[in-house]
Design a protein around this motif. Sequence first.
Motif, PDB file in Angstrom:
ATOM      1  N   GLU A 124      81.991  26.556 -53.336  1.00  0.00           N
ATOM      2  CA  GLU A 124      80.670  26.994 -52.855  1.00  0.00           C
ATOM      3  C   GLU A 124      80.405  26.578 -51.410  1.00  0.00           C
ATOM      4  OE1 GLU A 124      77.725  25.837 -55.762  1.00  0.00           O
ATOM      5  OE2 GLU A 124      78.669  27.067 -57.317  1.00  0.00           O
ATOM      6  N   TYR A 157      78.199  31.223 -47.977  1.00  0.00           N
ATOM      7  CA  TYR A 157      77.125  32.012 -48.576  1.00  0.00           C
ATOM      8  C   TYR A 157      77.043  33.325 -47.808  1.00  0.00           C
ATOM      9  CZ  TYR A 157      72.632  33.299 -50.578  1.00  0.00           C
ATOM     10  OH  TYR A 157      71.620  33.950 -51.243  1.00  0.00           O
ATOM     11  N   LYS A 158      77.382  34.409 -48.485  1.00  0.00           N
ATOM     12  CA  LYS A 158      77.371  35.725 -47.845  1.00  0.00           C
ATOM     13  C   LYS A 158      77.061  36.764 -48.910  1.00  0.00           C
ATOM     14  CE  LYS A 158      79.962  38.477 -44.519  1.00  0.00           C
ATOM     15  NZ  LYS A 158      81.183  38.590 -43.714  1.00  0.00           N
ATOM     16  N   ASP A 161      74.372  37.325 -50.458  1.00  0.00           N
ATOM     17  CA  ASP A 161      73.529  36.734 -51.499  1.00  0.00           C
ATOM     18  C   ASP A 161      74.300  36.029 -52.604  1.00  0.00           C
ATOM     19  OD1 ASP A 161      71.126  37.557 -50.277  1.00  0.00           O
ATOM     20  OD2 ASP A 161      71.360  39.564 -51.123  1.00  0.00           O
ATOM     21  N   ARG A 162      75.452  35.451 -52.249  1.00  0.00           N
ATOM     22  CA  ARG A 162      76.168  34.671 -53.263  1.00  0.00           C
ATOM     23  C   ARG A 162      76.957  33.540 -52.623  1.00  0.00           C
ATOM     24  NH1 ARG A 162      81.528  37.914 -54.747  1.00  0.00           N
ATOM     25  NH2 ARG A 162      81.684  39.098 -52.839  1.00  0.00           N
ATOM     26  N   LEU A 163      77.101  32.456 -53.390  1.00  0.00           N
ATOM     27  CA  LEU A 163      77.915  31.326 -52.965  1.00  0.00           C
ATOM     28  C   LEU A 163      79.376  31.636 -53.242  1.00  0.00           C
ATOM     29  CD1 LEU A 163      75.665  28.457 -54.296  1.00  0.00           C
ATOM     30  CD2 LEU A 163      76.321  28.822 -51.902  1.00  0.00           C
ATOM     31  N   LEU A 164      80.238  31.247 -52.310  1.00  0.00           N
ATOM     32  CA  LEU A 164      81.651  31.615 -52.402  1.00  0.00           C
ATOM     33  C   LEU A 164      82.550  30.394 -52.299  1.00  0.00           C
ATOM     34  CD1 LEU A 164      81.298  34.617 -49.964  1.00  0.00           C
ATOM     35  CD2 LEU A 164      81.655  34.778 -52.435  1.00  0.00           C
ATOM     36  N   ASN A 165      83.575  30.386 -53.133  1.00  0.00           N
ATOM     37  CA  ASN A 165      84.623  29.370 -53.067  1.00  0.00           C
ATOM     38  C   ASN A 165      85.698  29.842 -52.101  1.00  0.00           C
ATOM     39  OD1 ASN A 165      83.263  28.020 -55.109  1.00  0.00           O
ATOM     40  ND2 ASN A 165      84.635  28.744 -56.721  1.00  0.00           N
TER      41      ASN A 165
END
Length: 161
Positions: free
Chosen positions: A143, A146-147, A149-153
């Motif tokens: 996480e 953030y792109k 509207d979502r958190l990304l690993n």
Amino acid sequence: MQIRFALSSDLPQIVEIYNDAVLHTVATFDTVPRTLEQQEQWFEQHGAAYPVLVAERDGRIAGWASANRYSDRQAYARTAELSLYVRQDQRGQGIGKALFERLLAEAKAAGLHTVLSRIVEGNDNSIHIHNLHGFDTVGTMREVGYKFDRLLNVVLMQKIL
């Protein structure tokens, strides 16, 4: 198709390809398109130690790849981070693979020792091509982005040249 070192005259097409990725993908965590002036500054930071390549087809840049300085701290001078982008309408034609292979060869010739890649989790094509070229997964950063509207690993991959 010809793969060659990038010229400053290639920058308008390089920034066009990059900005398409900024606006439509999670391949980059930039969220605002770059200006040509910003891309010119980026290009000036590379030089012989950190190559920038383009794939040219029919007089048009189909994709580009670069070895980017990993850190401004001197102990990291032989470590680079890989970037690679292919024009949306040119994907799936082997351009990325050709750029990838040539960039690794040029990075080694430039004296680089380690190449890192940060890849958004779920980008299986990118992870696959890195695995094919001898990269190892060294971890997942959870996480961190953030792109859209979502958190990304982000998966961190490494290759010793």
